[in-house]
Design a protein around this motif. Structure first.
Motif, mmCIF file in Angstrom:
data_model
loop_
_atom_site.group_PDB
_atom_site.id
_atom_site.type_symbol
_atom_site.label_atom_id
_atom_site.label_comp_id
_atom_site.label_asym_id
_atom_site.label_seq_id
_atom_site.Cartn_x
_atom_site.Cartn_y
_atom_site.Cartn_z
ATOM 1 N N PRO A 120 -9.683 -24.336 -7.875
ATOM 2 C CA PRO A 120 -9.684 -24.546 -6.426
ATOM 3 C C PRO A 120 -10.760 -25.582 -6.086
ATOM 4 O O PRO A 120 -11.815 -25.633 -6.742
ATOM 5 N N THR A 148 -6.379 -24.082 -2.994
ATOM 6 C CA THR A 148 -6.138 -23.537 -4.326
ATOM 7 C C THR A 148 -5.385 -24.550 -5.186
ATOM 8 O O THR A 148 -4.865 -25.537 -4.660
ATOM 9 N N CYS A 181 -14.578 -19.767 2.045
ATOM 10 C CA CYS A 181 -14.579 -20.650 0.884
ATOM 11 C C CYS A 181 -16.011 -20.731 0.384
ATOM 12 O O CYS A 181 -16.910 -21.103 1.146
ATOM 13 N N THR A 203 -2.953 -21.452 -0.889
ATOM 14 C CA THR A 203 -3.952 -20.971 0.067
ATOM 15 C C THR A 203 -4.878 -22.116 0.457
ATOM 16 O O THR A 203 -5.327 -22.873 -0.406
#
Length: 125
Positions: free
Chosen positions: A33, A52, A107, A57
């Motif tokens: 990611p 990702t 994140c 996502t």
């Protein structure tokens, strides 16, 4: 050795657009990611947008939702950030990073702390 090289920053008027790119090497890009973080003047670094490996996502900071779009080209080992309707508060140094934890509401940077050198985005009012 992981290398992340950003490009595409610059000076733009409010309402304008920029596209940031980050070319990665030294890692299995299509398995990691990735994300964009930024450091505004006088403020702490913050997550802007993350994605990702297969795009299922994404994360966006609330203030950029609807204006910024993150994407990636795994064949080219490249991460992008399309920034539209830029505002003066988007002024910052933008960094490409390897992400460690990603959900739609958060994140976090990978513990390996792989960062690019940064690219400056300045939005004038």
């Amino acid at each position: 050795q992981v290398q992340l090289v950003e490009s595409g920053g610059g000076l733009v008027q409010a309402g304008g657009s920029l596209r940031l790119s980050c070319t990665a090497s030294g890692l299995m890009f299509d398995a990691r990611p990735m994300g964009w973080f930024r450091t505004p003047p006088g403020k702490e670094r913050e997550a802007v947008s993350c994605i990702t490996p297969t795009d299922e996502t994404t994360y966006y900071k609330n203030s950029v939702k609807g204006r910024f779009t993150i994407s990636r080209d795994n064949a080219k080992n490249t991460l992008y950030l399309q920034m539209n309707s830029l505002k003066p508060e988007d002024t910052a140094t933008y960094y490409c990073v390897v992400v460690g934890s990603l959900q739609s509401d958060h994140c976090l940077v990978s513990w390996t702390q792989n960062w690019g050198q940064g690219t400056q985005v300045t939005v004038s009012s």
